[in-house]
Design a protein around this motif. Structure first.
Motif, PDB file in Angstrom:
ATOM      1  N   UNK A  11       0.831  -1.228   0.000  1.00  0.00           N
ATOM      2  CA  UNK A  11       0.000   0.000   0.000  1.00  0.00           C
ATOM      3  C   UNK A  11       0.859   1.269   0.000  1.00  0.00           C
ATOM      4  N   UNK A  12       1.999   1.195   0.669  1.00  0.00           N
ATOM      5  CA  UNK A  12       2.872   2.372   0.762  1.00  0.00           C
ATOM      6  C   UNK A  12       4.336   1.982   0.588  1.00  0.00           C
ATOM      7  N   UNK A  13       5.149   3.011   0.333  1.00  0.00           N
ATOM      8  CA  UNK A  13       6.599   2.803   0.247  1.00  0.00           C
ATOM      9  C   UNK A  13       7.292   3.860   1.105  1.00  0.00           C
ATOM     10  N   UNK A  14       8.525   3.562   1.475  1.00  0.00           N
ATOM     11  CA  UNK A  14       9.326   4.573   2.185  1.00  0.00           C
ATOM     12  C   UNK A  14      10.798   4.367   1.872  1.00  0.00           C
ATOM     13  N   UNK A  15      11.615   5.361   2.210  1.00  0.00           N
ATOM     14  CA  UNK A  15      13.067   5.210   2.083  1.00  0.00           C
ATOM     15  C   UNK A  15      13.542   4.450   3.319  1.00  0.00           C
ATOM     16  N   UNK A  16      14.183   3.307   3.089  1.00  0.00           N
ATOM     17  CA  UNK A  16      14.636   2.481   4.220  1.00  0.00           C
ATOM     18  C   UNK A  16      16.030   2.885   4.690  1.00  0.00           C
ATOM     19  N   UNK A  17      16.824   3.425   3.771  1.00  0.00           N
ATOM     20  CA  UNK A  17      18.204   3.783   4.141  1.00  0.00           C
ATOM     21  C   UNK A  17      18.797   4.698   3.074  1.00  0.00           C
ATOM     22  N   UNK A  18      19.875   5.370   3.470  1.00  0.00           N
ATOM     23  CA  UNK A  18      20.610   6.259   2.557  1.00  0.00           C
ATOM     24  C   UNK A  18      22.097   5.922   2.690  1.00  0.00           C
ATOM     25  N   UNK A  19      22.835   6.077   1.605  1.00  0.00           N
ATOM     26  CA  UNK A  19      24.293   5.945   1.654  1.00  0.00           C
ATOM     27  C   UNK A  19      24.914   6.982   0.735  1.00  0.00           C
ATOM     28  N   UNK A 311      10.334  14.788   8.776  1.00  0.00           N
ATOM     29  CA  UNK A 311       9.709  15.035   7.477  1.00  0.00           C
ATOM     30  C   UNK A 311      10.572  16.001   6.675  1.00  0.00           C
ATOM     31  N   UNK A 312      10.946  15.558   5.475  1.00  0.00           N
ATOM     32  CA  UNK A 312      11.873  16.364   4.656  1.00  0.00           C
ATOM     33  C   UNK A 312      11.274  16.638   3.284  1.00  0.00           C
ATOM     34  N   UNK A 313      11.463  17.863   2.828  1.00  0.00           N
ATOM     35  CA  UNK A 313      11.018  18.276   1.487  1.00  0.00           C
ATOM     36  C   UNK A 313      12.225  18.237   0.551  1.00  0.00           C
ATOM     37  N   UNK A 314      12.110  17.465  -0.526  1.00  0.00           N
ATOM     38  CA  UNK A 314      13.203  17.334  -1.508  1.00  0.00           C
ATOM     39  C   UNK A 314      12.786  18.029  -2.806  1.00  0.00           C
ATOM     40  N   UNK A 315      13.736  18.710  -3.471  1.00  0.00           N
ATOM     41  CA  UNK A 315      13.452  19.239  -4.810  1.00  0.00           C
ATOM     42  C   UNK A 315      14.745  19.202  -5.635  1.00  0.00           C
ATOM     43  N   UNK A 316      14.638  18.622  -6.822  1.00  0.00           N
ATOM     44  CA  UNK A 316      15.772  18.595  -7.754  1.00  0.00           C
ATOM     45  C   UNK A 316      15.387  19.320  -9.034  1.00  0.00           C
ATOM     46  N   UNK A 317      16.335  19.991  -9.660  1.00  0.00           N
ATOM     47  CA  UNK A 317      16.030  20.736 -10.899  1.00  0.00           C
ATOM     48  C   UNK A 317      17.315  20.930 -11.687  1.00  0.00           C
ATOM     49  N   UNK A 318      17.201  20.903 -13.008  1.00  0.00           N
ATOM     50  CA  UNK A 318      18.415  21.093 -13.803  1.00  0.00           C
ATOM     51  C   UNK A 318      18.186  20.913 -15.293  1.00  0.00           C
ATOM     52  N   UNK A 319      19.265  20.495 -15.983  1.00  0.00           N
ATOM     53  CA  UNK A 319      19.289  20.468 -17.448  1.00  0.00           C
ATOM     54  C   UNK A 319      18.102  19.707 -18.017  1.00  0.00           C
ATOM     55  N   UNK A 320      17.530  20.299 -19.039  1.00  0.00           N
ATOM     56  CA  UNK A 320      16.358  19.679 -19.679  1.00  0.00           C
ATOM     57  C   UNK A 320      15.443  20.696 -20.337  1.00  0.00           C
ATOM     58  N   UNK A 321      15.004  21.691 -19.557  1.00  0.00           N
ATOM     59  CA  UNK A 321      15.060  21.755 -18.090  1.00  0.00           C
ATOM     60  C   UNK A 321      14.052  20.777 -17.488  1.00  0.00           C
ATOM     61  N   UNK A 322      14.416  20.137 -16.389  1.00  0.00           N
ATOM     62  CA  UNK A 322      13.532  19.189 -15.726  1.00  0.00           C
ATOM     63  C   UNK A 322      13.558  19.438 -14.220  1.00  0.00           C
ATOM     64  N   UNK A 323      12.501  18.994 -13.569  1.00  0.00           N
ATOM     65  CA  UNK A 323      12.465  19.127 -12.106  1.00  0.00           C
ATOM     66  C   UNK A 323      11.620  18.008 -11.527  1.00  0.00           C
ATOM     67  N   UNK A 324      11.857  17.683 -10.270  1.00  0.00           N
ATOM     68  CA  UNK A 324      11.025  16.729  -9.535  1.00  0.00           C
ATOM     69  C   UNK A 324      11.241  16.951  -8.049  1.00  0.00           C
ATOM     70  N   UNK A 325      10.170  16.796  -7.285  1.00  0.00           N
ATOM     71  CA  UNK A 325      10.285  16.939  -5.832  1.00  0.00           C
ATOM     72  C   UNK A 325       9.197  16.158  -5.129  1.00  0.00           C
ATOM     73  N   UNK A 326       9.448  15.848  -3.867  1.00  0.00           N
ATOM     74  CA  UNK A 326       8.461  15.156  -3.051  1.00  0.00           C
ATOM     75  C   UNK A 326       8.833  15.327  -1.577  1.00  0.00           C
ATOM     76  N   UNK A 327       7.837  15.108  -0.722  1.00  0.00           N
ATOM     77  CA  UNK A 327       8.096  15.119   0.716  1.00  0.00           C
ATOM     78  C   UNK A 327       8.337  13.671   1.139  1.00  0.00           C
ATOM     79  N   UNK A 328       9.341  13.457   1.980  1.00  0.00           N
ATOM     80  CA  UNK A 328       9.633  12.091   2.428  1.00  0.00           C
ATOM     81  C   UNK A 328       9.813  12.045   3.945  1.00  0.00           C
ATOM     82  N   UNK A 329       9.662  10.853   4.488  1.00  0.00           N
ATOM     83  CA  UNK A 329      10.036  10.602   5.876  1.00  0.00           C
ATOM     84  C   UNK A 329      11.470  10.106   5.863  1.00  0.00           C
ATOM     85  N   UNK A 330      12.332  10.745   6.642  1.00  0.00           N
ATOM     86  CA  UNK A 330      13.752  10.355   6.620  1.00  0.00           C
ATOM     87  C   UNK A 330      13.941   8.966   7.239  1.00  0.00           C
ATOM     88  N   UNK A 331      14.822   8.160   6.664  1.00  0.00           N
ATOM     89  CA  UNK A 331      15.028   6.796   7.184  1.00  0.00           C
ATOM     90  C   UNK A 331      15.778   6.801   8.519  1.00  0.00           C
TER      91      UNK A 331
END
Ligand SMILES: CC(C)(COP(=O)(O)OP(=O)(O)OC[C@H]1O[C@@H](n2cnc3c(N)ncnc32)[C@H](O)[C@@H]1OP(=O)(O)O)[C@@H](O)C(=O)NCCC(=O)NCCS
Length: 331
Positions: A11-19, A311-331
């Motif tokens: 039903x849902x997904x989350x970030x389990x870890x970061x490296x 709770x963290x807000x992520x936003x990426x943007x750059x060449x394309x130009x393209x962008x994407x962002x979402x709010x996530x729960x930090x692992x």
């Protein structure tokens, strides 16, 4: 009509870890201004960058991506064989084909994993995260390894006054997996190909072969700055709205590390409260494109400035130009 069975996901997904992984060569602004008419003071004042990390002898895009991925897999408490898809976001892989992702999957010990590269420049990690979330929820994969890795030093013209001081190298990775509660908000993403000329590659492979010139990144800095501080500001606000949150609900803000002045403008537009921790890894790392968001998240978590469950807000943007962002729960 035959009825087909549909895959069933979580039903849902989350970030389990970061490296993350950084190259070992540290270059300060004094080094860069040997090649361009500029100064340490100007670079710091206009971008916030004091130094950046570039590949050293023996380090490669692949070695950085593998190191970040291994850390993320270990921190998730998984074996590589538990991970069934790998999405690599990069613009620094100098082979048209094959993609680098299948090779990384093999070297990591993943078994028969779906693996592909994504080219979405500095929005690449957030693009791949959106896909990983959708794969887990759709049942197309259970655990997805998302990697953002770049070696933009190899696409930098040291003598280009508009770009030489900005771009850098690094890799960040995340494991996305099933969850009983939602840990990845709706993605807000898009593109504006009419501005494809705002960040470009100076030569394509055919012309590079024809005249022997090595392709480098070119950039209309003013156009990118204008877009990032106007359109991207509204897109970032939409990420919060789509997640059903207000600025007061946020703990952490992780914008793509393009320029501290862009980050400052986004902060003013979003009216984030003082308590929100803001990623500023650009100061020591420069702009490492698809790697910047996961590296910044990892840096905030490992330094204790941000905590698991926030709770963290992520936003990426750059060449394309393209962008994407979402709010996530930090692992
Ligand atoms: C690249 C960037 C730092 C340049 O800063 P800027 O203020 O827009 O620079 P401009 O091109 O408008 O030039 C302003 C002045 O600085 C000078 N200048 C330009 N580059 C310079 C440099 N490297 N060093 C010193 N002076 C420089 C210009 O000559 C100009 O001088 P003048 O006012 O005497 O004519 C800025 O445009 C920027 O950060 N843009 C966004 C880029 C970005 O984030 N890219 C990544 C996206 S993924």
């Amino acid at each position: 009509m035959t009825t087909l069975k549909a895959s069933v996901g979580s039903p849902y997904a989350r970030i389990l870890s970061i490296g993350s992984a950084l190259p070992s060569r540290v270059l300060d602004n004094e080094y860069m201004v040997q090649f361009i008419d500029s100064s340490d003071e100007w670079i710091q004042q206009r971008t916030g960058i004091r130094e950046r990390r570039w590949l050293a002898e023996g380090e490669t895009l692949e070695s950085l991506a593998l190191a970040a991925a291994r850390q993320a897999i270990e921190r998730a408490g998984l074996q590589a064989s538990d991970v069934d898809a790998l999405l690599l976001s990069t613009v620094s892989h100098f082979h048209q084909t094959p993609a680098l992702a299948p090779k990384l999957a093999d070297e990591l010990g993943m078994v028969d994993a779906a693996a592909y590269d994504i080219s979405a420049a500095c929005a690449g990690f957030c693009y791949a995260l959106a896909q990983a979330e959708a794969l887990v929820r759709a049942g197309s994969a259970r655990h997805v390894l998302v990697i953002g890795a770049e070696t933009l030093s190899q696409l930098t013209d040291l003598h280009d006054r508009g770009t030489a001081f900005i771009f850098a190298d690094g890799a960040g990775a995340a494991i996305v997996g099933p969850s009983e509660t939602n840990g990845i908000g709706p993605v807000v993403w898009g593109s504006d190909g009419s501005q494809a000329g705002a960040i470009w590659q100076t030569a394509d492979w055919q012309s590079a072969v024809a005249d022997g010139s090595w392709p480098a990144l070119g950039m209309d800095g003013r156009a990118v700055f204008k877009w990032a501080t106007s359109f991207i500001a509204t897109a970032t606000a939409r990420c919060l709205e789509e997640a059903g949150l207000t600025p007061d609900d946020l703990d952490v803000f992780v914008p793509h590390q393009a320029n501290n002045r862009i980050t400052d403008t986004l902060l003013r537009y979003l009216k984030l409260p003082e308590k929100v921790v803001v990623a500023r890894t650009i100061q020591g790392l420069g702009n490492n494109s698809a790697a910047s968001v996961p590296i910044a998240m990892d840096s905030l978590l490992t330094s204790g400035q941000a905590k698991s469950g926030q709770t963290a807000l992520l936003i990426g943007f750059g060449a394309g130009l393209v962008y994407a962002g979402q709010v996530v729960t930090l692992p």
